[in-house]
Motif scaffolding. Structure first.
Motif, short mmCIF file in Angstrom:
data_model
loop_
_atom_site.label_atom_id
_atom_site.label_comp_id
_atom_site.label_asym_id
_atom_site.label_seq_id
_atom_site.Cartn_x
_atom_site.Cartn_y
_atom_site.Cartn_z
N GLU A 205 0.84 -1.20 0.00
CA GLU A 205 0.00 0.00 0.00
C GLU A 205 0.88 1.25 0.00
O GLU A 205 2.03 1.20 0.44
N LEU A 206 0.29 2.34 -0.45
CA LEU A 206 1.06 3.58 -0.55
C LEU A 206 1.64 4.00 0.80
O LEU A 206 2.78 4.47 0.89
N SER A 207 0.86 3.79 1.87
CA SER A 207 1.33 4.22 3.20
C SER A 207 2.45 3.32 3.74
O SER A 207 2.99 3.58 4.81
N ASN A 208 2.80 2.24 3.03
CA ASN A 208 3.92 1.38 3.44
C ASN A 208 5.26 1.95 3.00
O ASN A 208 6.30 1.66 3.58
N LEU A 209 5.25 2.71 1.91
CA LEU A 209 6.49 2.95 1.18
C LEU A 209 7.51 3.82 1.92
O LEU A 209 8.70 3.75 1.63
N HIS A 210 7.08 4.61 2.90
CA HIS A 210 8.06 5.48 3.57
C HIS A 210 9.05 4.69 4.41
O HIS A 210 10.10 5.19 4.77
N ARG A 211 8.72 3.44 4.71
CA ARG A 211 9.63 2.65 5.54
C ARG A 211 9.90 1.25 4.99
O ARG A 211 10.86 0.60 5.41
N GLN A 212 9.05 0.74 4.11
CA GLN A 212 9.20 -0.64 3.65
C GLN A 212 10.03 -0.63 2.37
O GLN A 212 9.51 -0.63 1.26
N ILE A 213 11.36 -0.64 2.57
CA ILE A 213 12.29 -0.23 1.53
C ILE A 213 12.47 -1.23 0.39
O ILE A 213 13.19 -0.94 -0.56
N LEU A 214 11.83 -2.39 0.45
CA LEU A 214 11.91 -3.30 -0.69
C LEU A 214 10.96 -2.90 -1.81
O LEU A 214 11.09 -3.36 -2.93
N PHE A 215 9.96 -2.08 -1.47
CA PHE A 215 8.88 -1.82 -2.43
C PHE A 215 8.98 -0.43 -3.04
O PHE A 215 9.49 0.50 -2.43
N THR A 216 8.42 -0.33 -4.26
CA THR A 216 8.34 0.96 -4.94
C THR A 216 6.89 1.18 -5.37
O THR A 216 6.05 0.29 -5.20
N THR A 217 6.63 2.32 -5.95
CA THR A 217 5.26 2.60 -6.42
C THR A 217 4.84 1.59 -7.49
O THR A 217 3.65 1.37 -7.69
N ASP A 218 5.80 0.98 -8.18
CA ASP A 218 5.46 -0.06 -9.17
C ASP A 218 4.76 -1.25 -8.52
O ASP A 218 4.07 -2.01 -9.18
N ASP A 219 5.00 -1.46 -7.21
CA ASP A 219 4.49 -2.66 -6.54
C ASP A 219 3.12 -2.46 -5.89
O ASP A 219 2.58 -3.40 -5.31
N LEU A 220 2.58 -1.24 -5.95
CA LEU A 220 1.30 -0.99 -5.26
C LEU A 220 0.26 -2.02 -5.68
O LEU A 220 0.06 -2.27 -6.87
N GLY A 221 -0.38 -2.63 -4.69
CA GLY A 221 -1.41 -3.63 -4.95
C GLY A 221 -0.87 -5.04 -5.10
O GLY A 221 -1.64 -6.01 -5.08
N ALA A 222 0.44 -5.19 -5.25
CA ALA A 222 1.01 -6.53 -5.43
C ALA A 222 1.16 -7.22 -4.08
O ALA A 222 1.36 -6.56 -3.06
N PRO A 223 1.07 -8.56 -4.06
CA PRO A 223 1.35 -9.28 -2.80
C PRO A 223 2.77 -8.96 -2.34
O PRO A 223 3.71 -9.02 -3.14
N LYS A 224 2.92 -8.60 -1.05
CA LYS A 224 4.23 -8.20 -0.54
C LYS A 224 5.28 -9.29 -0.73
O LYS A 224 6.42 -9.00 -1.08
N ALA A 225 4.88 -10.54 -0.49
CA ALA A 225 5.86 -11.62 -0.57
C ALA A 225 6.44 -11.71 -1.98
O ALA A 225 7.65 -11.88 -2.16
N GLU A 226 5.57 -11.56 -2.99
CA GLU A 226 6.03 -11.68 -4.37
C GLU A 226 6.86 -10.47 -4.79
O GLU A 226 7.90 -10.60 -5.45
N ALA A 227 6.40 -9.28 -4.39
CA ALA A 227 7.15 -8.07 -4.74
C ALA A 227 8.53 -8.11 -4.07
O ALA A 227 9.52 -7.69 -4.66
#
Lengths: 506, 85
Positions: A205-227
């Motif tokens: 989710e968008l509110s994850n990105l400020h701290r969840q450094i594996l993810f980018t805006t490209d990953d929004l909506g994707a399962p976290k494990a797969e991203a």
């Protein structure tokens, strides 16, 4: 849809197949036969595929991509047979309502085809020589070399060749891919932990990105494990990564924990933390746990047999009370670097255990870390003799693990009103030192047992009957029921309220 | 030493307690005999509302029970449950 064809690929006809009114974007990748390979001139290629396997794998890749990028329609065609320089070897087209997903899906398509599709090519050189090349092997071999990758790590005297082997042989489980799990997994992957399994049922989710450094805006909506696995594969192609986009729960806890070198607790609630802790405790797997409140965090490394356990730290309190208190306090607010530091420390402790660089203190301390004043306070932790789990269980022989027909994910806690619904049960009242039991005030047929006698409790619960534990306040019986659940005894419960039949010492 | 003789104790607050107390450390002179007594005093003096029965306490960098006797110069840390990740 995926196709293999011996005929020339008609790009225009394929793009027409993708046309649909809801699509606002179409991205096409074309792989062409070029006139050179690894410095050698090439004038013809001959592709050969193991038809059945290639079709199955190709279909699987297309299905995965359409699932990962909802709304995208993917069409992929791979050529077989003889091709001249300039001809189309592979064609991937993605139609999508919006361009971003189309670009991502198309890029992913060609990467997965190159990585996985069982296709061989025979290169014909102008001098008449020819050679067969396995395309997936070639894709891997053209990449970076693992010795170069780890050069700066293996140069550490504390790591060296032995350490690199220990890391390659390690099997690590990361539960939770939030602010803690992202940096932890990043450093574990970078260090070359041979098998890394990531569990999280959430989506980015968008509110994850400020701290969840594996993810980018490209990953929004994707399962976290797969991203997360995608990001880590890009970082280190030399390790095995497994994504489990499922909830970590009592029913899969034992299976997921079994055989791990170390497990990381990167979750965000006590309910999951206790399930994970108990599964690790039961399996004897070290658990590296961190938790964060805004600018501060705690770090604990638990190992059965030293320094106590999570029940020692939080005994006599229910999981619901702890979660309510911890959740109410933070209100979801978190300082990004706080989870970054704590998650990184989790990776560091994990790597030290794998490399055999841990000390006795590793398993006997809670570290309190405060980013506001850059302080670390280390508190000595030892087994609490009154702890219903580790205070006594450590020395008891492990009971015969068993599985039952009852579902292991049913809640441990049982309200009085629910007791009747279970049918005939074996009720066991657990007595602490000095407590007495009055059968006349208990449910008929209740047996009593000293709480310290874990071996006897295991024997008494080795029955096909459903077992319900109770104690004076209802807390320790719950901890023991959870422990026995973690050992595989599924149909065991604890009464939520204490038993009026147990009296405290006068 | 009778519990009523006042002596200095150093206290460190963690997480939500630090926020409620609005400071990380404080030194008090107290007649509190145990961490439990001390926490009751601090609830009044520093506006702490967190439930005492959910806390862990460490004295001189070691986890202890809430009813352990306190001594002059002890360093006490109150630690609430933290779960975020």
């Amino acid at each position: 849809m995926f196709e293999l064809t011996e005929l020339p690929i008609d790009s225009t006809a394929l793009r027409a197949k993708l046309a649909r009114p809801e699509a606002g974007a179409c991205v096409v990748f074309e792989g062409w036969v070029r006139n050179h390979h690894l410095g050698q001139p090439v004038n013809e290629l001959h592709y050969e595929a193991f038809d059945v396997m290639a079709k199955l794998e190709g279909d699987a890749i297309v299905t995965e991509i359409e699932h990962r990028y909802p709304g995208c329609t993917v069409l992929c065609v791979h050529r077989t047979g003889a091709l001249r320089v300039g001809e189309l070897a592979v064609w991937i087209g993605v139609a999508s309502p919006h361009r971003q997903a189309a670009f991502l899906a198309c890029r992913r398509g060609i990467e997965e085809i190159k990585r996985r599709l069982p296709v061989w090519k025979k290169e014909h050189h102008p001098d008449g020589a020819a050679e067969w090349v396995n395309c997936t092997t070639e894709a891997a071999s053209r990449g970076p070399k693992s010795a170069d990758y780890y050069a700066r790590q293996s140069a550490l005297p504390e790591v060296g060749a032995t350490g690199e082997t220990q890391l390659a042989n390690a099997r690590v489980l990361v539960v939770g891919l939030g602010g803690l799990g992202c940096p932890a997994a990043l450093y574990l992957a970078g260090a070359g932990v041979g098998q890394l399994t990531l569990v999280d049922s959430g989506k980015v989710e968008l509110s994850n990105l400020h701290r969840q450094i594996l993810f980018t805006t490209d990953d929004l909506g994707a399962p976290k494990a797969e991203a997360a696995v995608d990001a880590l594969r890009a970082r280190n192609p030399f390790i095995q990564l497994e994504a489990l986009a499922t909830e970590f729960a009592a029913q899969n806890a034992r299976t997921l924990v079994a055989g791990r070198t170390v497990v990381l607790d990167c979750t965000d609630n006590f309910a999951t933390r206790f399930i994970l802790h108990d599964a690790c405790f039961s399996a004897g797997v070290p658990l590296v746990q961190a938790a964060v409140h805004r600018f501060e965090g705690t770090l604990d490394v638990f190992r059965r047999g030293s320094g106590g356990c999570l029940h020692c730290l939080r005994q006599n309190r229910s999981v619901a009370e702890l979660d309510a208190a911890a959740g109410n306090c933070s209100g979801g607010a978190v300082f990004g670097p706080a989870v970054g530091v704590l998650g990184t420390l989790q990776a560091s402790e994990t790597l030290k255990i794998i490399l055999g660089r841990e000390t006795a203190e590793t398993f006997r301390q809670t570290h309190l870390i405060n980013l506001l004043d850059c302080s670390v306070l280390s508190i000595a932790r030892e087994a609490n003799l009154n702890c219903p789990v580790c205070g006594r269980v450590e020395t008891a022989s492990s009971g015969a693990a068993r599985t039952t027909s009852a579902s292991a994910d049913t809640p441990v806690m049982l309200e009085a009103a629910e007791l009747a619904a279970l049918g005939p049960v074996r009720l066991i009242a657990l007595l602490d030192a000095g407590e007495t039991f009055d059968p006349s005030r208990a449910v008929a047929g209740t047996l009593s047992l000293p709480m310290s006698d874990i071996a006897q409790l295991r024997e008494m619960t080795a029955t096909t009957e459903t077992v319900v534990l109770t104690c004076r306040r209802g807390v320790r019986s719950a901890a023991l029921a959870r422990l026995l659940r973690a050992e595989g005894r599924a149909d065991i419960y604890a009464m939520a309220a204490g038993s009026p039949a147990i009296m405290a010492a006068p | 030493m009778p519990a009523s003789s006042p002596r200095p104790i150093k206290i460190r607050f963690f997480a939500v307690l630090r926020e409620q107390a609005k400071c990380s450390t404080v030194e008090v002179v107290t007649i509190a005999a145990t961490p439990a007594d001390l926490y009751r005093e601090l609830q009044t003096s520093h506006g702490l509302t967190f439930r005492a029965d959910l806390l862990r306490v460490a004295v001189n960098e070691r986890y202890v029970a809430m009813d352990l006797p306190l001594h002059a110069g002890d360093q006490v840390v109150f630690i609430p449950p933290v779960a975020g990740g």
